[in-house]
Write a protein that holds these residues in place. Structure first.
Motif, PDB file in Angstrom:
ATOM      1  N   THR A 161       0.863  -1.179   0.000  1.00 30.55           N
ATOM      2  CA  THR A 161       0.000   0.000   0.000  1.00 30.55           C
ATOM      3  C   THR A 161       0.899   1.230   0.000  1.00 30.55           C
ATOM      4  O   THR A 161       1.842   1.316   0.781  1.00 30.55           O
ATOM      5  CB  THR A 161      -0.880   0.030   1.274  1.00 30.55           C
ATOM      6  N   VAL A 162       0.609   2.146  -0.921  1.00 31.41           N
ATOM      7  CA  VAL A 162       1.361   3.401  -0.989  1.00 31.41           C
ATOM      8  C   VAL A 162       0.376   4.540  -0.773  1.00 31.41           C
ATOM      9  O   VAL A 162      -0.594   4.677  -1.522  1.00 31.41           O
ATOM     10  CB  VAL A 162       2.083   3.564  -2.345  1.00 31.41           C
ATOM     11  N   ALA A 163       0.610   5.333   0.266  1.00 31.31           N
ATOM     12  CA  ALA A 163      -0.247   6.476   0.607  1.00 31.31           C
ATOM     13  C   ALA A 163      -1.718   6.081   0.676  1.00 31.31           C
ATOM     14  O   ALA A 163      -2.600   6.785   0.195  1.00 31.31           O
ATOM     15  CB  ALA A 163      -0.036   7.607  -0.385  1.00 31.31           C
ATOM     16  N   GLY A 164      -1.987   4.906   1.244  1.00 27.60           N
ATOM     17  CA  GLY A 164      -3.353   4.451   1.445  1.00 27.60           C
ATOM     18  C   GLY A 164      -3.966   3.725   0.253  1.00 27.60           C
ATOM     19  O   GLY A 164      -5.093   3.250   0.338  1.00 27.60           O
ATOM     20  N   ASP A 180       5.672  -6.155  -5.738  1.00 25.52           N
ATOM     21  CA  ASP A 180       6.751  -6.880  -6.385  1.00 25.52           C
ATOM     22  C   ASP A 180       7.755  -7.263  -5.300  1.00 25.52           C
ATOM     23  O   ASP A 180       8.289  -6.397  -4.600  1.00 25.52           O
ATOM     24  CB  ASP A 180       7.397  -5.977  -7.437  1.00 25.52           C
ATOM     25  N   LEU A 181       8.001  -8.557  -5.165  1.00 21.89           N
ATOM     26  CA  LEU A 181       8.883  -9.043  -4.115  1.00 21.89           C
ATOM     27  C   LEU A 181      10.288  -8.452  -4.223  1.00 21.89           C
ATOM     28  O   LEU A 181      10.925  -8.165  -3.211  1.00 21.89           O
ATOM     29  CB  LEU A 181       8.941 -10.569  -4.138  1.00 21.89           C
ATOM     30  N   SER A 182      10.764  -8.212  -5.434  1.00 20.72           N
ATOM     31  CA  SER A 182      12.110  -7.652  -5.584  1.00 20.72           C
ATOM     32  C   SER A 182      12.197  -6.241  -5.000  1.00 20.72           C
ATOM     33  O   SER A 182      13.242  -5.847  -4.477  1.00 20.72           O
ATOM     34  CB  SER A 182      12.545  -7.651  -7.055  1.00 20.72           C
ATOM     35  N   LEU A 201       4.205   3.903   3.314  1.00 23.55           N
ATOM     36  CA  LEU A 201       4.451   2.820   2.376  1.00 23.55           C
ATOM     37  C   LEU A 201       4.385   1.578   3.247  1.00 23.55           C
ATOM     38  O   LEU A 201       5.127   1.475   4.238  1.00 23.55           O
ATOM     39  CB  LEU A 201       5.835   2.964   1.732  1.00 23.55           C
ATOM     40  N   ALA A 202       3.482   0.665   2.940  1.00 20.11           N
ATOM     41  CA  ALA A 202       3.260  -0.480   3.815  1.00 20.11           C
ATOM     42  C   ALA A 202       3.314  -1.791   3.045  1.00 20.11           C
ATOM     43  O   ALA A 202       2.833  -1.872   1.909  1.00 20.11           O
ATOM     44  CB  ALA A 202       1.912  -0.359   4.521  1.00 20.11           C
ATOM     45  N   PHE A 203       3.911  -2.779   3.675  1.00 17.56           N
ATOM     46  CA  PHE A 203       3.950  -4.129   3.131  1.00 17.56           C
ATOM     47  C   PHE A 203       3.302  -5.062   4.140  1.00 17.56           C
ATOM     48  O   PHE A 203       3.588  -5.007   5.333  1.00 17.56           O
ATOM     49  CB  PHE A 203       5.397  -4.591   2.901  1.00 17.56           C
ATOM     50  N   SER A 204       2.435  -5.929   3.641  1.00 20.89           N
ATOM     51  CA  SER A 204       1.853  -6.989   4.452  1.00 20.89           C
ATOM     52  C   SER A 204       2.355  -8.295   3.845  1.00 20.89           C
ATOM     53  O   SER A 204       2.285  -8.483   2.622  1.00 20.89           O
ATOM     54  CB  SER A 204       0.329  -6.919   4.413  1.00 20.89           C
ATOM     55  N   PHE A 205       2.876  -9.175   4.676  1.00 24.22           N
ATOM     56  CA  PHE A 205       3.565 -10.355   4.173  1.00 24.22           C
ATOM     57  C   PHE A 205       2.700 -11.609   4.135  1.00 24.22           C
ATOM     58  O   PHE A 205       3.137 -12.645   3.651  1.00 24.22           O
ATOM     59  CB  PHE A 205       4.831 -10.599   4.998  1.00 24.22           C
ATOM     60  N   GLN A 226      11.636   9.393   0.505  1.00 26.80           N
ATOM     61  CA  GLN A 226      11.758   9.550  -0.948  1.00 26.80           C
ATOM     62  C   GLN A 226      12.718   8.514  -1.533  1.00 26.80           C
ATOM     63  O   GLN A 226      12.453   7.963  -2.602  1.00 26.80           O
ATOM     64  CB  GLN A 226      12.219  10.972  -1.299  1.00 26.80           C
ATOM     65  N   SER A 227      13.811   8.238  -0.845  1.00 27.96           N
ATOM     66  CA  SER A 227      14.763   7.246  -1.360  1.00 27.96           C
ATOM     67  C   SER A 227      14.157   5.856  -1.366  1.00 27.96           C
ATOM     68  O   SER A 227      14.462   5.036  -2.245  1.00 27.96           O
ATOM     69  CB  SER A 227      16.062   7.259  -0.558  1.00 27.96           C
ATOM     70  N   VAL A 228      13.292   5.558  -0.431  1.00 24.27           N
ATOM     71  CA  VAL A 228      12.652   4.251  -0.355  1.00 24.27           C
ATOM     72  C   VAL A 228      11.496   4.160  -1.340  1.00 24.27           C
ATOM     73  O   VAL A 228      11.352   3.158  -2.047  1.00 24.27           O
ATOM     74  CB  VAL A 228      12.177   3.958   1.091  1.00 24.27           C
ATOM     75  N   ILE A 229      10.690   5.192  -1.413  1.00 18.93           N
ATOM     76  CA  ILE A 229       9.528   5.150  -2.325  1.00 18.93           C
ATOM     77  C   ILE A 229       9.980   5.084  -3.787  1.00 18.93           C
ATOM     78  O   ILE A 229       9.281   4.524  -4.636  1.00 18.93           O
ATOM     79  CB  ILE A 229       8.569   6.362  -2.053  1.00 18.93           C
ATOM     80  N   SER A 230      11.157   5.620  -4.075  1.00 15.90           N
ATOM     81  CA  SER A 230      11.658   5.558  -5.456  1.00 15.90           C
ATOM     82  C   SER A 230      11.923   4.117  -5.890  1.00 15.90           C
ATOM     83  O   SER A 230      11.935   3.821  -7.084  1.00 15.90           O
ATOM     84  CB  SER A 230      12.925   6.400  -5.608  1.00 15.90           C
ATOM     85  N   LEU A 231      12.101   3.221  -4.955  1.00 15.87           N
ATOM     86  CA  LEU A 231      12.323   1.815  -5.285  1.00 15.87           C
ATOM     87  C   LEU A 231      11.040   1.093  -5.693  1.00 15.87           C
ATOM     88  O   LEU A 231      11.101   0.021  -6.296  1.00 15.87           O
ATOM     89  CB  LEU A 231      12.942   1.084  -4.092  1.00 15.87           C
ATOM     90  N   VAL A 232       9.886   1.655  -5.376  1.00 19.20           N
ATOM     91  CA  VAL A 232       8.620   0.995  -5.713  1.00 19.20           C
ATOM     92  C   VAL A 232       7.847   1.741  -6.812  1.00 19.20           C
ATOM     93  O   VAL A 232       6.774   1.297  -7.203  1.00 19.20           O
ATOM     94  CB  VAL A 232       7.715   0.816  -4.465  1.00 19.20           C
ATOM     95  N   GLU A 233       8.351   2.849  -7.253  1.00 16.58           N
ATOM     96  CA  GLU A 233       7.637   3.599  -8.300  1.00 16.58           C
ATOM     97  C   GLU A 233       8.001   3.116  -9.679  1.00 16.58           C
ATOM     98  O   GLU A 233       9.027   2.598  -9.957  1.00 16.58           O
ATOM     99  CB  GLU A 233       7.951   5.099  -8.175  1.00 16.58           C
TER     100      GLU A 233
END
Length: 168
Positions: free
Chosen positions: A73-76, A82-84, A111-115, A161-168
């Motif tokens: 989930t990004v910003a709700g 993507d696992l990578s 930015l949320a991940f549920s496993f 921002q550095s982390v969110i750039s990995l999922v955009e």
């Protein structure tokens, strides 16, 4: 004989003073050892909790890989996970190390991940006040375990921002 009595009387108080000084010195030494041991013990405990978090997060990623259960989930808003991307974020977090512990998660939409195993990772933008009172951008990292307990800290070594750039 008179001189002998005076010498014996003077020796007793001198020995008592030495005993008192020895007790005071021993008490001070023990106090100093305890004063040094408490922060070292707290730091060791915190490092242990951080390493447990890294291990638990790795286990959550393995579970998500084996079961195809990763959700993001990004910003709700739910997005395709993507696992990578999650593994790249895990690598950043583990390489960066720990920052300052937090007692609770900050507000906002992370930015949320549920496993899929009952655990989740939430990453929040945050402002961190440095020792010189300068405010810098940072990242709040919150990991919730299956039992509901949370490990949370913020760091100025990563930004949202550095982390969110990995999922955009």
């Amino acid at each position: 004989m008179g001189k002998k009595k005076q010498t014996q009387q003077q020796d007793v108080p001198r020995g008592s003073r030495r005993d008192i000084l020895l007790i005071v010195a021993a008490t001070l030494a023990v106090s100093m050892i305890i004063s040094a041991a408490i922060p070292i013990g707290c730091a060791a405990s915190l490092i242990g909790k951080y390493h447990r978090f890294i291990q638990d997060l790795g286990t959550s990623l393995m579970y998500a890989r084996e079961h195809g259960s990763l959700e993001m989930t990004v910003a709700g808003e739910a997005q395709e996970a993507d696992l990578s991307q999650a593994e790249a974020i895990y690598g950043l977090i583990s390489d960066t190390g720990m920052g300052s512990p937090l007692s609770e998660a900050p507000g906002g939409k992370p930015l949320a991940f549920s496993f899929g195993d009952g655990t989740s990772l939430r990453l929040y933008p945050t402002r961190i006040v440095e020792s010189d009172q300068e405010k810098v951008d940072g990242l709040a990292i919150c990991y919730q375990r299956k039992d509901g307990s949370m490990f949370a800290y913020d760091t100025d070594q990563l930004t949202y921002q550095s982390v969110i750039s990995l999922v955009e």
